[in-house]
Write a protein that holds these residues in place. Structure first.
Motif, PDB file in Angstrom:
ATOM      1  N   UNK A 174      62.053 -71.936  29.488  1.00  0.00           N
ATOM      2  CA  UNK A 174      63.162 -72.876  29.284  1.00  0.00           C
ATOM      3  C   UNK A 174      63.465 -73.649  30.574  1.00  0.00           C
ATOM      4  N   UNK A 175      63.518 -72.951  31.688  1.00  0.00           N
ATOM      5  CA  UNK A 175      63.829 -73.608  32.964  1.00  0.00           C
ATOM      6  C   UNK A 175      62.740 -74.607  33.337  1.00  0.00           C
ATOM      7  N   UNK A 176      61.493 -74.211  33.163  1.00  0.00           N
ATOM      8  CA  UNK A 176      60.378 -75.112  33.500  1.00  0.00           C
ATOM      9  C   UNK A 176      60.401 -76.350  32.606  1.00  0.00           C
ATOM     10  N   UNK A 177      60.610 -76.168  31.316  1.00  0.00           N
ATOM     11  CA  UNK A 177      60.656 -77.307  30.393  1.00  0.00           C
ATOM     12  C   UNK A 177      61.843 -78.211  30.735  1.00  0.00           C
ATOM     13  N   UNK A 178      62.992 -77.601  31.023  1.00  0.00           N
ATOM     14  CA  UNK A 178      64.189 -78.379  31.357  1.00  0.00           C
ATOM     15  C   UNK A 178      63.966 -79.219  32.611  1.00  0.00           C
ATOM     16  N   UNK A 179      63.429 -78.611  33.650  1.00  0.00           N
ATOM     17  CA  UNK A 179      63.173 -79.353  34.890  1.00  0.00           C
ATOM     18  C   UNK A 179      62.070 -80.385  34.670  1.00  0.00           C
ATOM     19  N   UNK A 180      61.050 -80.037  33.913  1.00  0.00           N
ATOM     20  CA  UNK A 180      59.961 -80.974  33.637  1.00  0.00           C
ATOM     21  C   UNK A 180      60.440 -82.229  32.924  1.00  0.00           C
ATOM     22  N   UNK A 193      60.830 -86.191  34.091  1.00  0.00           N
ATOM     23  CA  UNK A 193      60.335 -87.338  33.308  1.00  0.00           C
ATOM     24  C   UNK A 193      61.438 -88.388  33.196  1.00  0.00           C
ATOM     25  N   UNK A 194      62.656 -87.961  32.830  1.00  0.00           N
ATOM     26  CA  UNK A 194      63.777 -88.906  32.742  1.00  0.00           C
ATOM     27  C   UNK A 194      64.025 -89.576  34.089  1.00  0.00           C
ATOM     28  N   UNK A 207      68.965 -87.222  40.010  1.00  0.00           N
ATOM     29  CA  UNK A 207      68.138 -86.085  39.604  1.00  0.00           C
ATOM     30  C   UNK A 207      68.989 -85.026  38.898  1.00  0.00           C
ATOM     31  N   UNK A 208      70.178 -84.769  39.414  1.00  0.00           N
ATOM     32  CA  UNK A 208      71.079 -83.797  38.787  1.00  0.00           C
ATOM     33  C   UNK A 208      71.481 -84.257  37.387  1.00  0.00           C
ATOM     34  N   UNK A 209      71.778 -85.548  37.222  1.00  0.00           N
ATOM     35  CA  UNK A 209      72.118 -86.079  35.897  1.00  0.00           C
ATOM     36  C   UNK A 209      70.934 -85.946  34.939  1.00  0.00           C
ATOM     37  N   UNK A 210      69.737 -86.217  35.438  1.00  0.00           N
ATOM     38  CA  UNK A 210      68.546 -86.120  34.586  1.00  0.00           C
ATOM     39  C   UNK A 210      68.314 -84.686  34.121  1.00  0.00           C
ATOM     40  N   UNK A 270      68.642 -83.162  30.378  1.00  0.00           N
ATOM     41  CA  UNK A 270      67.512 -82.415  29.853  1.00  0.00           C
ATOM     42  C   UNK A 270      67.962 -81.049  29.330  1.00  0.00           C
ATOM     43  N   UNK A 271      68.792 -80.359  30.095  1.00  0.00           N
ATOM     44  CA  UNK A 271      69.283 -79.046  29.663  1.00  0.00           C
ATOM     45  C   UNK A 271      70.118 -79.122  28.406  1.00  0.00           C
ATOM     46  N   UNK A 272      71.007 -80.107  28.330  1.00  0.00           N
ATOM     47  CA  UNK A 272      71.853 -80.281  27.148  1.00  0.00           C
ATOM     48  C   UNK A 272      70.997 -80.603  25.930  1.00  0.00           C
ATOM     49  N   UNK A 273      69.962 -81.403  26.128  1.00  0.00           N
ATOM     50  CA  UNK A 273      69.063 -81.755  25.024  1.00  0.00           C
ATOM     51  C   UNK A 273      68.208 -80.563  24.612  1.00  0.00           C
ATOM     52  N   UNK A 274      67.629 -79.861  25.585  1.00  0.00           N
ATOM     53  CA  UNK A 274      66.757 -78.728  25.289  1.00  0.00           C
ATOM     54  C   UNK A 274      67.503 -77.624  24.549  1.00  0.00           C
ATOM     55  N   UNK A 275      68.723 -77.362  24.964  1.00  0.00           N
ATOM     56  CA  UNK A 275      69.506 -76.310  24.318  1.00  0.00           C
ATOM     57  C   UNK A 275      70.167 -76.808  23.036  1.00  0.00           C
ATOM     58  N   UNK A 276      69.935 -78.052  22.683  1.00  0.00           N
ATOM     59  CA  UNK A 276      70.494 -78.733  21.512  1.00  0.00           C
ATOM     60  C   UNK A 276      72.014 -78.625  21.449  1.00  0.00           C
ATOM     61  N   UNK A 277      72.647 -78.707  22.617  1.00  0.00           N
ATOM     62  CA  UNK A 277      74.108 -78.655  22.679  1.00  0.00           C
ATOM     63  C   UNK A 277      74.683 -80.025  22.343  1.00  0.00           C
ATOM     64  N   UNK A 278      74.223 -81.063  23.015  1.00  0.00           N
ATOM     65  CA  UNK A 278      74.653 -82.421  22.740  1.00  0.00           C
ATOM     66  C   UNK A 278      76.134 -82.656  22.945  1.00  0.00           C
TER      67      UNK A 278
END
Length: 130
Positions: free
Chosen positions: A43-49, A53-54, A79-82, A86-94
């Protein structure tokens, strides 16, 4: 005072997780710390990856998010915003405070799909080990 309350809640949550793991272990359930840590790292790797990209696309001048979140501030803030988005999207929190536009929607959709599929894949792996 607020920090004390936050610390107490954090300690209670950590204690609950430890107790959950301990109970599962005593009952000889199939909880796997190895898979749990692997899932967390993935999860962390995908979130940072995806955050990178963003960040890179926004740095190249593409408008990825509404309100130009990735177009202003310092490099560290962008970078922090990106990574946050990414974390909010990956965890589908939105939370709704950042909205993707253009090609950002497609990338966010792919990331959200990965965020939904990852836990299922790890649970299948966990029960497949029996």
């Amino acid at each position: 005072m607020v920090w004390i309350i936050i610390m107490l809640i954090t300690l209670l949550l950590i204690g609950s997780i430890v107790q959950f793991i301990r109970i599962r272990h005593e009952r000889r359930q199939h909880f796997s710390m190895e898979l749990f840590y692997t899932l967390t790292v993935v999860y962390i790797v995908v979130m940072i990856g995806f955050g990178l990209v963003y960040f890179v696309l926004a740095s190249e001048g593409m408008v990825i998010l509404r309100d130009e979140w990735l177009q202003v501030d310092s490099i560290v803030d962008r970078l922090a915003h990106a990574i946050y988005f990414s974390g909010v999207t990956l965890m589908t929190v939105g939370y709704g405070d950042i909205t993707p536009i253009g090609v950002g929607r497609i990338i966010a959709l792919i990331e959200a799909l990965i965020g939904c599929v990852l836990p299922a894949a790890f649970f299948v792996q966990l029960f497949h080990r029996k």
